[in-house]
Design an enzyme around this catalytic site. Structure first.
Site, PDB file in Angstrom:
ATOM      1  N   HIS A 108       1.009  -1.164   0.011  1.00  0.00           N
ATOM      2  CA  HIS A 108      -0.017   0.117   0.025  1.00  0.00           C
ATOM      3  C   HIS A 108       0.844   1.182  -0.069  1.00  0.00           C
ATOM      4  O   HIS A 108       2.199   1.157   0.286  1.00  0.00           O
ATOM      5  CB  HIS A 108      -0.976  -0.175   1.392  1.00  0.00           C
ATOM      6  CG  HIS A 108      -0.347   0.281   2.537  1.00  0.00           C
ATOM      7  ND1 HIS A 108       0.603  -0.841   3.055  1.00  0.00           N
ATOM      8  CD2 HIS A 108      -0.188   1.479   3.441  1.00  0.00           C
ATOM      9  CE1 HIS A 108       1.076  -0.382   4.266  1.00  0.00           C
ATOM     10  NE2 HIS A 108       0.775   0.769   4.194  1.00  0.00           N
ATOM     11  N   ASP A 130       0.486   5.166   1.816  1.00  0.00           N
ATOM     12  CA  ASP A 130      -0.321   5.411   3.011  1.00  0.00           C
ATOM     13  C   ASP A 130      -1.297   6.530   2.497  1.00  0.00           C
ATOM     14  O   ASP A 130      -1.264   7.490   1.794  1.00  0.00           O
ATOM     15  CB  ASP A 130       0.823   6.268   3.895  1.00  0.00           C
ATOM     16  CG  ASP A 130       1.656   5.284   4.735  1.00  0.00           C
ATOM     17  OD1 ASP A 130       1.345   4.130   4.930  1.00  0.00           O
ATOM     18  OD2 ASP A 130       2.571   5.802   5.189  1.00  0.00           O
ATOM     19  N   HIS A 190       4.645   0.202   0.264  1.00  0.00           N
ATOM     20  CA  HIS A 190       5.435  -0.461   1.337  1.00  0.00           C
ATOM     21  C   HIS A 190       4.378  -1.697   1.870  1.00  0.00           C
ATOM     22  O   HIS A 190       3.249  -1.520   1.782  1.00  0.00           O
ATOM     23  CB  HIS A 190       5.839   0.177   2.279  1.00  0.00           C
ATOM     24  CG  HIS A 190       5.177   0.910   3.209  1.00  0.00           C
ATOM     25  ND1 HIS A 190       4.427   2.204   2.640  1.00  0.00           N
ATOM     26  CD2 HIS A 190       4.431   1.023   4.385  1.00  0.00           C
ATOM     27  CE1 HIS A 190       3.679   2.946   3.532  1.00  0.00           C
ATOM     28  NE2 HIS A 190       3.626   2.185   4.484  1.00  0.00           N
ATOM     29  N   ARG A 228       4.476   6.724  14.002  1.00  0.00           N
ATOM     30  CA  ARG A 228       4.824   7.565  12.856  1.00  0.00           C
ATOM     31  C   ARG A 228       4.240   8.788  12.657  1.00  0.00           C
ATOM     32  O   ARG A 228       3.222   8.880  13.327  1.00  0.00           O
ATOM     33  CB  ARG A 228       4.213   6.348  11.871  1.00  0.00           C
ATOM     34  CG  ARG A 228       4.373   6.674  10.154  1.00  0.00           C
ATOM     35  CD  ARG A 228       3.532   5.826   9.242  1.00  0.00           C
ATOM     36  NE  ARG A 228       2.479   6.367   8.978  1.00  0.00           N
ATOM     37  CZ  ARG A 228       1.296   5.836   8.427  1.00  0.00           C
ATOM     38  NH1 ARG A 228       1.298   4.597   7.866  1.00  0.00           N
ATOM     39  NH2 ARG A 228       0.509   6.576   8.061  1.00  0.00           N
TER      40      ARG A 228
END
Ligand code: SIN
Length: 253
Positions: free
Chosen positions: A78, A80, A227, A242
């Site tokens: 995917h 983000d 990723h 994150r």
């Protein structure tokens, strides 16, 4: 990476993220504020859609997997938050706890190269197509979170976009968020998306693999990469936080 970076070092990192797409910084000792300060050097920080229930610190997305977890975030290819109108330009994941048994790596894939490796005929067919990206797919379908009023964001983006800074073309559909390609019959859209996802999953030359150690921060350019977090460490734990940076331009052809 506390954010007390000279302009010279910042410019070097900025250029490196455009050139290499995925940057890995080992042995970082950051508190949340320092992590955010580093992120803000690149732009305004993003509030993750699943943080709508209100967290103490809503610009921080906690990425935590333990023996009790029923899923691990990002365990599929995917990009983000492409359900947003302005998906993040980049994300910075700071992993402080890695599984005792090893593992928990993250794969990254180069979407410039994914585009380049398509035939000219396929590139021509995809140019001009638009796909729908739906936050409900991962956040409800996989993570079972309660959506905000009105549901999670759903937005359209071109299937082939141009990176706003490098000017290079990018294959911009991902199995995490893309529901369908507009204007195609459902079976055509499914087949085309599955073919593109297979291309990503079956072309190792697109990828690099980050082997985390505690206190590693990885910064990726979210406009030209995908990723995939690998969950190969159950029942052990992994913990990180994150921040993501909101892009000031919509993905466009
Ligand atoms: C994510 O940002 O999708 C999570 C990646 C990871 O945990 O390695």
């Amino acid at each position: 990476m506390s954010g007390d970076l000279s302009n010279e070092i910042f410019t070097e990192i900025y250029q490196a993220h455009l050139d290499y797409m995925v940057l890995v910084f080992r042995d970082q000792h950051l508190d949340r504020e320092q992590h955010k300060v580093f992120g803000r050097r690149f732009g305004r920080l993003h509030v993750h859609p699943t943080n709508h229930v209100g967290t103490r610190d809503d610009e921080i997305l906690v990425v935590k997997t333990s023996a009790k977890s029923t899923y691990t975030a990002g365990d599929t290819w995917h990009t983000d938050v492409t359900c947003d109108e302005y998906p993040p330009l980049g994300s910075m994941l700071y992993i402080t706890e890695t599984p005792e048994c090893g593992g928990g790596d993250t794969l990254y894939a180069d979407m410039y190269l994914a585009y380049e490796l398509l035939s000219d005929k396929m590139k021509q067919m995809l140019e001009g197509m638009t796909a729908v990206h739906d936050g409900g797919i991962p956040y409800v379908g996989l993570y079972n979170t309660v959506p905000p009023e009105g549901g999670y964001a759903r937005n359209e983006h071109p299937v082939i976009v141009t990176h706003p800074e490098t000017g290079k073309k990018v294959l911009y559909v991902n199995s995490g968020f893309t529901s369908h390609i507009k204007g195609l019959k459902p079976f055509e859209s499914r087949a085309l998306l599955d073919m593109l996802y297979q291309h990503i999953a079956q072309t190792p030359s697109l990828t690099c693999r980050v082997e985390w150690q505690p206190n590693t921060l990885t910064f990726w350019d979210n406009r030209c990469t995908q990723h995939h977090a690998i969950w190969d460490y159950h029942p052990y734990s992994r913990y990180g936080e994150r921040v993501s940076i909101v892009a000031d331009k919509r993905p466009s052809a």
